[in-house]
Each structure stands twice: as C-alpha cells, then as structure tokens.
Write an enzyme that holds these catalytic residues in place. Structure first.
Site, short mmCIF file in Angstrom:
data_model
loop_
_atom_site.label_atom_id
_atom_site.label_comp_id
_atom_site.label_asym_id
_atom_site.label_seq_id
_atom_site.Cartn_x
_atom_site.Cartn_y
_atom_site.Cartn_z
N ARG A 70 0.82 -1.22 0.00
CA ARG A 70 0.00 0.00 0.00
C ARG A 70 0.85 1.26 0.00
NH1 ARG A 70 -2.95 -0.84 5.48
NH2 ARG A 70 -0.78 -1.42 5.95
N GLN B 82 4.38 26.36 16.86
CA GLN B 82 4.17 26.73 15.47
C GLN B 82 4.71 25.62 14.58
OE1 GLN B 82 5.00 30.89 14.45
NE2 GLN B 82 6.13 30.22 12.65
N ARG C 93 17.94 28.88 2.07
CA ARG C 93 17.16 29.54 3.12
C ARG C 93 17.98 29.51 4.42
NH1 ARG C 93 11.70 30.41 1.72
NH2 ARG C 93 11.00 29.27 -0.14
N HIS D 229 19.41 31.06 9.98
CA HIS D 229 18.50 31.72 10.89
C HIS D 229 18.60 31.10 12.29
CE1 HIS D 229 15.84 32.52 7.10
NE2 HIS D 229 16.85 33.37 7.19
N TYR E 46 8.69 21.91 9.54
CA TYR E 46 9.41 21.93 10.81
C TYR E 46 8.55 22.46 11.95
CZ TYR E 46 10.81 26.57 8.89
OH TYR E 46 10.84 27.82 8.32
N GLU F 152 14.91 37.77 15.86
CA GLU F 152 15.51 37.00 14.76
C GLU F 152 17.00 37.32 14.61
OE1 GLU F 152 14.24 35.65 10.30
OE2 GLU F 152 13.87 37.71 10.88
#
Length: 203
Positions: A23, A47, A59, A62, A131, A142
C-alpha cells in the site's frame, strides 16, 4: 525511532522506523516520549512551518535570540541538505557546522536546540520542508547570518544561480554578528537547556 546526538551539542539526528507494504509506507515523524527520553525534556510545539523551495534556493542561516526557538526539521518531498552552525559564543564547537541530508526517502529529522542557527537548500528540483517550532516567530528576536560567509565555507550545493532572499543576502557574517553583540552565549544556552530539563522533571 532512534535519536543520536551529532557533533555539535544540542543537535540530534532522528531516524524513524519505516513500515512498508504494497500500500505504501507508514512512520512516526515525531514521538514525544522518545524525544523526551533522548533530549531530557518534551518538545513544546507553538508553530508548524512548511516551506517549498526550488533548486538553487538557500534559506538561512537563521536563529532566534534567547529564550530562543528549538526546531524539529524534516523533508516531506524531495531532498535537502540542512546545515546547522554553532553560533553560541564560548561553545567548544563555536563556528563549526554539521551538514545533514534529509530526504523523502530516508525520512530523517533534525532537532536543533535553542541557540543553534541553520539553513537548508534543495538537492532536488523541488523540496518541501516541514518543521516544528518551540515558539512562534518573533521579528525582534531573529538572528540572521549570511549563508555565504566565506569564513564558514558551508557546503551548499553547486548551482549556476543561487536564490536567496534580500534579507539573507544582505545578512552580516558570523564575525560581524558577534561584534554587534547579537549572538547568544554558550553559558546562557546551557542554562536554558537546564531550565527546560528541570521544568520537565518537576512539572
């Protein structure tokens, strides 16, 4: 599910058990009891983010100022290289990086404790990354570091054209970010981890 600590304190690779049949397949992307046992405290999820990127994209890097944001990263479609960097001033591995391949085939996940920076880039034409975050995004807290910082020399995939956001391309180097006093200290991060462990034990 197996959870192994990587070379940088506070980073862990998660290898799930995959059950396949005619499956398709089934696996646990995240298991709170297994996570708690390996890390020392549960992951409080505030979040959940989903990012779709095409080849050539970078990306990151950070992170978030303390109390920080822990992240649990997995690749739902395609493949990426996720690169974490220790930006905790005073850490024995300060400035070091670890590169991990997360793919829809291996279904691995990467956990990053508060105080660690990371970024990722697709290894396929397109990649979808999901994530879990321990806190919501805060623009005031940040921390952005240029992913192309020559002193870091991170092993990004070679592309004719690199696609970065304007903010990432203009971000300072790790050295410049440290000189601005924006980086967390290793001692403060360790205190934060101990606080989370103590809360899990008493709470």
């Amino acid at each position: 599910m197996q959870i192994h600590q990587l070379e940088v304190d506070g980073s862990f690779l998660v290898t799930p058990q995959i059950f396949s049949d005619d499956r398709g397949l089934f696996l646990e992307i995240f298991n709170q009891p297994a996570f708690h046992k390996a890390i020392g405290h549960p992951l409080s999820v505030a979040q959940v983010n989903c990012s779709v990127s095409r080849a050539g994209t970078i990306r990151g890097l950070h992170a978030a100022a303390l109390p920080g944001q822990a992240r649990y990263v997995t690749c739902a479609q395609g493949a990426i290289v996720d690169i974490l960097v220790d930006i905790r001033v005073g850490s024995p591995t300060y400035g070091k990086h670890v590169a991990v391949q997360l793919t829809a085939e291996n279904r691995h996940a990467l956990y990053l404790a508060e105080g660690l920076a990371h970024g990722f880039a697709p290894l396929t034409a397109h990649a979808t990354v999901v994530y879990l975050c321990s806190s919501t995004w805060s623009p005031q807290g940040e921390i952005q570091i240029n992913p192309l910082d020559p002193e870091l020399a991170l092993p990004w995939p070679r592309q004719d054209e690199l696609l970065l956001s304007d903010k990432d391309r203009a971000a300072p180097s790790l050295r410049e970010t440290a000189e601005l006093g924006l980086l967390p200290s290793y001692a403060d991060c360790r205190a934060r981890y101990a606080e989370l462990d103590d809360y899990a034990f008493t709470g």
